[in-house]
Scaffold this motif. Structure first.
Motif, PDB file in Angstrom:
ATOM      1  N   MET A 139       0.993  -1.086   0.084  1.00 59.57           N
ATOM      2  CA  MET A 139       0.164  -0.139   0.075  1.00 59.57           C
ATOM      3  C   MET A 139       0.677   1.201  -0.094  1.00 59.57           C
ATOM      4  SD  MET A 139      -3.206  -0.718   2.542  1.00 59.57           S
ATOM      5  CE  MET A 139      -4.065  -2.543   2.418  1.00 59.57           C
ATOM      6  N   LYS A 140       0.541   2.152  -0.745  1.00 64.69           N
ATOM      7  CA  LYS A 140       1.312   3.464  -1.022  1.00 64.69           C
ATOM      8  C   LYS A 140       0.330   4.454  -0.014  1.00 64.69           C
ATOM      9  CE  LYS A 140       3.534   2.711  -5.264  1.00 64.69           C
ATOM     10  NZ  LYS A 140       3.543   3.427  -6.824  1.00 64.69           N
ATOM     11  N   ILE A 141       0.805   5.278   1.023  1.00 67.43           N
ATOM     12  CA  ILE A 141       0.315   6.231   1.995  1.00 67.43           C
ATOM     13  C   ILE A 141       0.930   7.540   1.904  1.00 67.43           C
ATOM     14  CG2 ILE A 141      -0.469   6.585   4.145  1.00 67.43           C
ATOM     15  CD1 ILE A 141      -0.745   3.623   4.738  1.00 67.43           C
ATOM     16  N   LEU A 142      -0.051   8.685   1.873  1.00 63.68           N
ATOM     17  CA  LEU A 142       0.595   9.898   1.756  1.00 63.68           C
ATOM     18  C   LEU A 142       0.216  10.508   3.316  1.00 63.68           C
ATOM     19  CD1 LEU A 142       1.973  12.607   0.534  1.00 63.68           C
ATOM     20  CD2 LEU A 142      -0.207  13.055  -0.243  1.00 63.68           C
ATOM     21  N   ASP A 143       1.253  10.723   3.902  1.00 62.34           N
ATOM     22  CA  ASP A 143       1.086  11.459   5.132  1.00 62.34           C
ATOM     23  C   ASP A 143       1.357  12.832   4.931  1.00 62.34           C
ATOM     24  OD1 ASP A 143       0.798  11.808   8.157  1.00 62.34           O
ATOM     25  OD2 ASP A 143       2.836  11.368   8.522  1.00 62.34           O
ATOM     26  N   VAL A 144       0.135  13.813   5.210  1.00 64.37           N
ATOM     27  CA  VAL A 144       0.183  14.976   4.933  1.00 64.37           C
ATOM     28  C   VAL A 144       0.419  15.912   6.203  1.00 64.37           C
ATOM     29  CG1 VAL A 144      -0.836  16.997   4.083  1.00 64.37           C
ATOM     30  CG2 VAL A 144      -1.381  14.928   2.943  1.00 64.37           C
ATOM     31  N   GLY A 145       1.339  16.679   6.311  1.00 63.12           N
ATOM     32  CA  GLY A 145       1.694  17.302   7.461  1.00 63.12           C
ATOM     33  C   GLY A 145       2.318  16.409   8.502  1.00 63.12           C
ATOM     34  N   CYS A 146       3.238  15.859   7.979  1.00 65.83           N
ATOM     35  CA  CYS A 146       4.065  14.556   8.609  1.00 65.83           C
ATOM     36  C   CYS A 146       4.592  14.830   9.993  1.00 65.83           C
ATOM     37  CB  CYS A 146       4.763  13.655   7.898  1.00 65.83           C
ATOM     38  SG  CYS A 146       6.289  14.458   7.163  1.00 65.83           S
ATOM     39  N   GLY A 147       5.205  16.338  10.247  1.00 61.99           N
ATOM     40  CA  GLY A 147       5.906  16.747  11.237  1.00 61.99           C
ATOM     41  C   GLY A 147       7.433  15.925  11.206  1.00 61.99           C
ATOM     42  N   GLY A 148       7.628  15.123  12.507  1.00 62.29           N
ATOM     43  CA  GLY A 148       8.677  14.665  12.434  1.00 62.29           C
ATOM     44  C   GLY A 148       8.574  13.169  12.146  1.00 62.29           C
ATOM     45  N   GLY A 149       7.603  12.654  11.681  1.00 65.81           N
ATOM     46  CA  GLY A 149       7.501  11.142  11.141  1.00 65.81           C
ATOM     47  C   GLY A 149       6.905  10.329  12.274  1.00 65.81           C
ATOM     48  N   LEU A 150       6.201  10.924  13.317  1.00 70.81           N
ATOM     49  CA  LEU A 150       5.554  10.003  14.396  1.00 70.81           C
ATOM     50  C   LEU A 150       4.543   9.257  14.158  1.00 70.81           C
ATOM     51  CD1 LEU A 150       7.003  12.430  16.015  1.00 70.81           C
ATOM     52  CD2 LEU A 150       4.816  12.380  17.589  1.00 70.81           C
ATOM     53  N   LEU A 151       3.798   9.466  12.879  1.00 66.55           N
ATOM     54  CA  LEU A 151       2.879   8.523  12.416  1.00 66.55           C
ATOM     55  C   LEU A 151       3.266   7.646  11.046  1.00 66.55           C
ATOM     56  CD1 LEU A 151      -0.100   7.433  12.478  1.00 66.55           C
ATOM     57  CD2 LEU A 151      -0.606   9.325  11.192  1.00 66.55           C
ATOM     58  N   ALA A 152       4.294   8.322  10.517  1.00 65.01           N
ATOM     59  CA  ALA A 152       4.784   7.566   9.320  1.00 65.01           C
ATOM     60  C   ALA A 152       5.694   6.444   9.853  1.00 65.01           C
ATOM     61  CB  ALA A 152       5.731   8.791   8.153  1.00 65.01           C
ATOM     62  N   GLU A 153       6.104   6.532  10.590  1.00 64.58           N
ATOM     63  CA  GLU A 153       7.128   5.403  10.929  1.00 64.58           C
ATOM     64  C   GLU A 153       6.397   4.125  11.459  1.00 64.58           C
ATOM     65  OE1 GLU A 153      10.492   5.798  13.666  1.00 64.58           O
ATOM     66  OE2 GLU A 153      11.566   7.440  12.480  1.00 64.58           O
ATOM     67  N   PRO A 154       5.415   4.185  12.396  1.00 65.82           N
ATOM     68  CA  PRO A 154       4.644   3.085  12.617  1.00 65.82           C
ATOM     69  C   PRO A 154       3.997   2.231  11.506  1.00 65.82           C
ATOM     70  CG  PRO A 154       3.671   4.892  13.753  1.00 65.82           C
ATOM     71  CD  PRO A 154       4.899   5.239  13.136  1.00 65.82           C
ATOM     72  N   LEU A 155       3.416   3.267  10.438  1.00 67.90           N
ATOM     73  CA  LEU A 155       2.827   2.839   9.324  1.00 67.90           C
ATOM     74  C   LEU A 155       3.752   2.156   8.402  1.00 67.90           C
ATOM     75  CD1 LEU A 155       0.574   5.835   8.491  1.00 67.90           C
ATOM     76  CD2 LEU A 155      -0.008   3.494   9.424  1.00 67.90           C
ATOM     77  N   GLY A 156       4.918   2.693   8.568  1.00 68.87           N
ATOM     78  CA  GLY A 156       5.864   1.851   7.673  1.00 68.87           C
ATOM     79  C   GLY A 156       6.549   0.396   8.279  1.00 68.87           C
ATOM     80  N   ARG A 157       6.523   0.557   9.344  1.00 66.09           N
ATOM     81  CA  ARG A 157       6.836  -0.866  10.312  1.00 66.09           C
ATOM     82  C   ARG A 157       5.512  -1.817   9.739  1.00 66.09           C
ATOM     83  NH1 ARG A 157       8.574   2.660  14.232  1.00 66.09           N
ATOM     84  NH2 ARG A 157      10.720   2.793  14.591  1.00 66.09           N
ATOM     85  N   LEU A 158       4.113  -1.205   9.373  1.00 68.47           N
ATOM     86  CA  LEU A 158       3.336  -2.302   9.199  1.00 68.47           C
ATOM     87  C   LEU A 158       3.454  -2.694   7.688  1.00 68.47           C
ATOM     88  CD1 LEU A 158       0.363  -0.575  11.077  1.00 68.47           C
ATOM     89  CD2 LEU A 158       1.447  -2.823  11.596  1.00 68.47           C
ATOM     90  N   GLY A 159       4.520  -2.411   7.001  1.00 64.13           N
ATOM     91  CA  GLY A 159       4.773  -2.764   5.746  1.00 64.13           C
ATOM     92  C   GLY A 159       4.438  -1.673   4.395  1.00 64.13           C
ATOM     93  N   ALA A 160       3.808  -0.555   4.748  1.00 63.22           N
ATOM     94  CA  ALA A 160       3.182   0.382   3.889  1.00 63.22           C
ATOM     95  C   ALA A 160       4.557   1.027   3.375  1.00 63.22           C
ATOM     96  CB  ALA A 160       2.506   1.267   4.536  1.00 63.22           C
ATOM     97  N   SER A 161       4.441   1.638   2.099  1.00 60.95           N
ATOM     98  CA  SER A 161       5.520   2.685   1.426  1.00 60.95           C
ATOM     99  C   SER A 161       4.713   3.933   1.840  1.00 60.95           C
ATOM    100  CB  SER A 161       5.707   2.533   0.049  1.00 60.95           C
ATOM    101  OG  SER A 161       6.275   1.257  -0.230  1.00 60.95           O
ATOM    102  N   VAL A 162       5.339   4.879   2.463  1.00 57.67           N
ATOM    103  CA  VAL A 162       4.771   6.016   2.994  1.00 57.67           C
ATOM    104  C   VAL A 162       5.843   7.199   2.477  1.00 57.67           C
ATOM    105  CG1 VAL A 162       3.979   7.405   4.876  1.00 57.67           C
ATOM    106  CG2 VAL A 162       3.925   5.088   5.219  1.00 57.67           C
ATOM    107  N   ILE A 163       4.928   8.123   1.865  1.00 55.31           N
ATOM    108  CA  ILE A 163       5.661   9.391   1.501  1.00 55.31           C
ATOM    109  C   ILE A 163       4.951  10.582   2.689  1.00 55.31           C
ATOM    110  CG2 ILE A 163       5.774  11.381   0.027  1.00 55.31           C
ATOM    111  CD1 ILE A 163       5.700   9.456  -2.331  1.00 55.31           C
TER     112      ILE A 163
END
Length: 353
Positions: A139-163
């Motif tokens: 899955m490809k996910i866009l994290d808008v207003g990601c800040g320091g990556g607090l939400l992007a990192e756990p989603l990446g650990r679940l296997g997602a490709s995150v921008i």
């Protein structure tokens, strides 16, 4: 865009023909007027382009077709922006504090206990099977207003490709630095210092999910922001939003208590006028072709430092909406167009005479 251009050109030809035929026919049916013109729409291709031939047709048919169509997305104008420069300055001063779980971003760290499962579970409802340990793989996910990556990192650990994107350059530097400690995350996460509207064209219909967590209460143009979110979503994709309701209680607790008394968040972090109610948010989402699937309240306990779900949405809430699939959006218009084609095959009675 190609289909729109052809339709516009055909419309010019229609108006030209209408001027020449104005004197030749006017009919009244019931309480409705229709101009009997020597023009007929014929037929439509995959772009829903209407071509015109010289036969009789009433404007009422065009009106019926227009009213039955699925709501179209308004095109984004490059002159618009959703970024508030004053908000950028506020978050720039806090860029180095993102990964301090006991600091000002502590509530966002603990919010992951709710928002990560909320995103994961709603995405998996529409997946037949998934890889154990990496359920969001592929899955490809866009994290808008990601800040320091607090939400992007756990989603990446679940296997997602995150921008992850953020208009504050220092936030992106913090996020990039933190992900560099994990080689797995380093491959799955990409960060860009930009606004959403800057990448709309290059990422159109790219993402399975777009996340705007604690973001919409900071943008200057919510409708444009939602339009952009919809444009970068794939048909059938999910939009996830967490934000603050616009109520007297949210002003008292979210600003007066949290900022001015308890100091849970720095003063000036929020502007009550930018808060949005679930009803208004749902209206904006639906006007852009997104159907709201779920809205649920979130409550934060400042003494325990934990969040929990609630039926009460008067403070914080989470929303999940789906973008219509292509066939779902096309069905109403396609049905009426076929009906119009069948009607127009029959020669009007007045022309037979």
């Amino acid at each position: 865009m190609l289909g729109v251009g052809k339709l516009r050109a055909s419309g010019v030809r229609l108006l030209g023909a209408a001027r020449s035929e104005f004197r030749h026919g006017f009919s009244r049916t019931g309480n409705q007027h229709s101009w009997a013109l020597q023009i007929k729409p014929w037929i439509f291709n995959n772009y829903r382009t209407v071509w015109f031939r010289s036969y009789g047709m009433a404007f009422s048919s065009l009106n019926r077709w227009k009213s039955s169509r699925h709501p179209r997305m308004k095109l984004y104008s490059a002159s618009q922006t959703t970024v508030d420069s004053s908000e950028v300055k506020t978050f720039l001063a806090l860029a180095h504090k993102w990964w301090d779980e006991q600091g000002v971003y502590g509530p966002l760290h603990s919010m992951n206990d709710l928002r990560v499962p909320f995103i994961r579970d709603n995405l998996l409802e529409r997946v037949s099977d998934h890889e154990p340990g990496k359920p969001l793989s592929g899955m490809k996910i866009l994290d808008v207003g990601c800040g320091g990556g607090l939400l992007a990192e756990p989603l990446g650990r679940l296997g997602a490709s995150v921008i992850g994107i953020d208009p504050v350059d220092e936030n992106i530097k913090t996020a990039q630095h933190h992900k560099s400690f994990d080689p797995v995350l380093d491959k799955r996460l990409e960060y860009r210092a930009c606004s959403l509207e800057e990448i709309v064209e290059e990422t159109a219909e790219m993402f399975d999910a777009v996340i705007a967590s604690e973001v919409v209460e900071h943008v200057v143009d919510l409708e444009t922001f939602i339009q952009c979110c919809c444009q970068v979503l794939k048909p059938g994709g999910s939009l996830f939003i967490t934000t603050i309701n616009k109520t007297q209680l949210s002003y008292a607790l979210g600003i007066v208590f949290s900022e001015q008394i308890a100091g849970i968040v720095p003063k000036g972090t929020h502007t009550w006028e930018k808060f949005v109610s679930p009803e208004k948010l749902e209206s904006i989402l639906e006007s852009n072709g997104l159907s709201v699937q779920k809205v649920t309240g979130m409550l934060y306990n400042p003494f325990s430092g934990y969040w929990h779900w609630s039926e009460n949405t008067s403070l914080n809430y989470a929303a999940h909406a789906l973008k219509a699939r292509v066939q779902e959006a096309a069905e109403p218009a396609e049905f009426v167009l076929k009906e119009e084609a069948e009607e127009l095959h029959a020669e009007p009675e007045e022309l037979k005479k």
